[in-house]
Design an enzyme around this catalytic site. Sequence first.
Site, short mmCIF file in Angstrom:
data_model
loop_
_atom_site.label_atom_id
_atom_site.label_comp_id
_atom_site.label_asym_id
_atom_site.label_seq_id
_atom_site.Cartn_x
_atom_site.Cartn_y
_atom_site.Cartn_z
N TYR A 90 23.15 31.40 -1.85
CA TYR A 90 24.20 32.27 -1.25
C TYR A 90 23.86 32.57 0.22
O TYR A 90 24.74 32.50 1.09
CB TYR A 90 24.27 33.55 -2.08
CG TYR A 90 25.35 34.53 -1.71
CD1 TYR A 90 26.69 34.26 -1.96
CD2 TYR A 90 25.01 35.76 -1.14
CE1 TYR A 90 27.67 35.19 -1.64
CE2 TYR A 90 25.99 36.69 -0.82
CZ TYR A 90 27.32 36.40 -1.07
OH TYR A 90 28.29 37.33 -0.75
N LYS A 141 26.14 31.55 3.34
CA LYS A 141 26.72 32.57 4.21
C LYS A 141 26.20 32.45 5.65
O LYS A 141 26.92 32.78 6.60
CB LYS A 141 26.46 33.96 3.63
CG LYS A 141 27.21 34.22 2.31
CD LYS A 141 28.72 34.08 2.47
CE LYS A 141 29.48 34.54 1.23
NZ LYS A 141 30.94 34.44 1.39
N1 LIG Z 1 31.45 42.36 -3.16
C1 LIG Z 1 30.52 42.51 -2.24
O1 LIG Z 1 29.74 43.49 -2.23
C2 LIG Z 1 30.38 41.51 -1.11
C3 LIG Z 1 29.46 41.72 -0.10
C4 LIG Z 1 29.38 40.81 0.95
C5 LIG Z 1 30.20 39.70 0.96
N2 LIG Z 1 31.06 39.50 -0.05
C6 LIG Z 1 31.91 38.30 -0.01
O2 LIG Z 1 33.26 38.71 -0.07
C7 LIG Z 1 34.03 37.72 -0.74
C8 LIG Z 1 34.78 38.36 -1.91
O3 LIG Z 1 33.85 38.97 -2.78
P1 LIG Z 1 34.30 39.79 -4.08
O4 LIG Z 1 33.18 40.68 -4.44
O5 LIG Z 1 35.65 40.36 -3.88
O6 LIG Z 1 34.35 38.60 -5.17
P2 LIG Z 1 35.11 38.52 -6.57
O7 LIG Z 1 34.24 37.71 -7.49
O8 LIG Z 1 35.56 39.88 -7.05
O9 LIG Z 1 36.44 37.69 -6.22
C9 LIG Z 1 36.34 36.38 -5.77
C10 LIG Z 1 37.67 35.69 -5.97
O10 LIG Z 1 37.51 34.33 -5.54
C11 LIG Z 1 38.10 33.47 -6.50
N3 LIG Z 1 37.44 32.17 -6.46
C12 LIG Z 1 36.18 31.86 -6.85
N4 LIG Z 1 35.95 30.56 -6.69
C13 LIG Z 1 37.10 30.01 -6.19
C14 LIG Z 1 37.48 28.70 -5.83
N5 LIG Z 1 36.67 27.64 -5.98
N6 LIG Z 1 38.72 28.50 -5.35
C15 LIG Z 1 39.59 29.56 -5.24
N7 LIG Z 1 39.28 30.82 -5.55
C16 LIG Z 1 38.04 31.04 -6.04
C17 LIG Z 1 37.92 34.17 -7.83
O11 LIG Z 1 38.85 33.70 -8.80
C18 LIG Z 1 38.10 35.64 -7.45
O12 LIG Z 1 39.45 36.05 -7.58
C19 LIG Z 1 33.05 36.62 -1.16
O13 LIG Z 1 33.04 35.60 -0.17
C20 LIG Z 1 31.73 37.35 -1.18
O14 LIG Z 1 30.65 36.48 -0.99
C21 LIG Z 1 31.19 40.37 -1.08
#
Ligand SMILES: NC(=O)c1ccc[n+]([C@@H]2O[C@H](COP(=O)([O-])OP(=O)(O)OC[C@H]3O[C@@H](n4cnc5c(N)ncnc54)[C@H](O)[C@@H]3O)[C@@H](O)[C@H]2O)c1
Length: 175
Positions: free
Chosen positions: A151, A155
Site C-alpha cells: 500500500y 500510494k
Molecule cells: N479510510 C481511510 O482512513 C483512508 C486514509 C487514507 C487514504 N485512504 C484512501 O482513500 C480511498 C478510499 O478509501 P475508503 O476508506 O473510502 O475505502 P472503502 O474500502 O470504504 O471504499 C473503496 C471503494 O472502492 C471500490 N473499489 C475497490 N476496488 C475497485 C476496483 N478495482 N475498481 C473499482 N472500484 C473499486 C470499492 O468497491 C469501494 O466502494 C482509497 O484510495 C484509500 O486508500 C483512505
Amino acid sequence: MRLKDKVAIVTGAGRGLGKGIAKKLAEEGAKVVLADMNSPDEAVAEITAGGGTASAFTVNVTKQEEMQAMVQYAIDTYGTLDIMVNNAGINKDGMLHKMPAENWNVVIDVDLTGAFYGTQEALKYMRTQGSGRIINISSGSWLGNLGQANYAAAKAGVVGLTKTAARESAQKGIT
Ligand SMILES: NC(=O)c1ccc[n+]([C@@H]2O[C@H](COP(=O)([O-])OP(=O)(O)OC[C@H]3O[C@@H](n4cnc5c(N)ncnc54)[C@H](O)[C@@H]3O)[C@@H](O)[C@H]2O)c1
C-alpha cells in the site's frame, strides 16, 4: 454552488470516502458519475433524492478499456469532463517478509495502475479541452507504514504519478 455545470467522475464512489466526495461535489452543483466495481446505485439515489445530478457507472479501475468507457460515458451523458477523482483503493496488509506476491500485485494494480488509467484517460480528453482538475487520493502511508509495504509503495507511486502529471499538463490548464 462553486461547481455549477461542472462534470465530475469519482471512482470507488459506492461507499466510504469516494461516496462522501461525490456527495460534496454534487452539493456544490457538479454533475457526478459515481464509478465503482460494486454497484454505486444507493449512493446515486442519495444524491438525486437531495436534488443533485448523478449517475452510476460500473467499472473495474484495473481495466483500461473500462476506464476509457467510463470517461466516454461522462462526456456522452453530461457533455464534458472537468474533474476526475481517482479514489478507488484497497488494502492487503501484512509484514513484508511474509507478503504473498499476489497481495503485492493486486494492491499495486488497483491503487497505482488504477490511478494511472484514470489520470491518463482524463488527460487525453482534458488536454484537448484545455482545462481540468485531477485529484488522486494517496495516503499518509506513502512515507512507509508497518504492514503496508504494498500500500505504501502504491500510494508513494500515486504521489509521483500526480506530480509528473502536473508538470506535464499544467500548461494545458490541468492541475
Ligand atoms: N479510510 C481511510 O482512513 C483512508 C486514509 C487514507 C487514504 N485512504 C484512501 O482513500 C480511498 C478510499 O478509501 P475508503 O476508506 O473510502 O475505502 P472503502 O474500502 O470504504 O471504499 C473503496 C471503494 O472502492 C471500490 N473499489 C475497490 N476496488 C475497485 C476496483 N478495482 N475498481 C473499482 N472500484 C473499486 C470499492 O468497491 C469501494 O466502494 C482509497 O484510495 C484509500 O486508500 C483512505
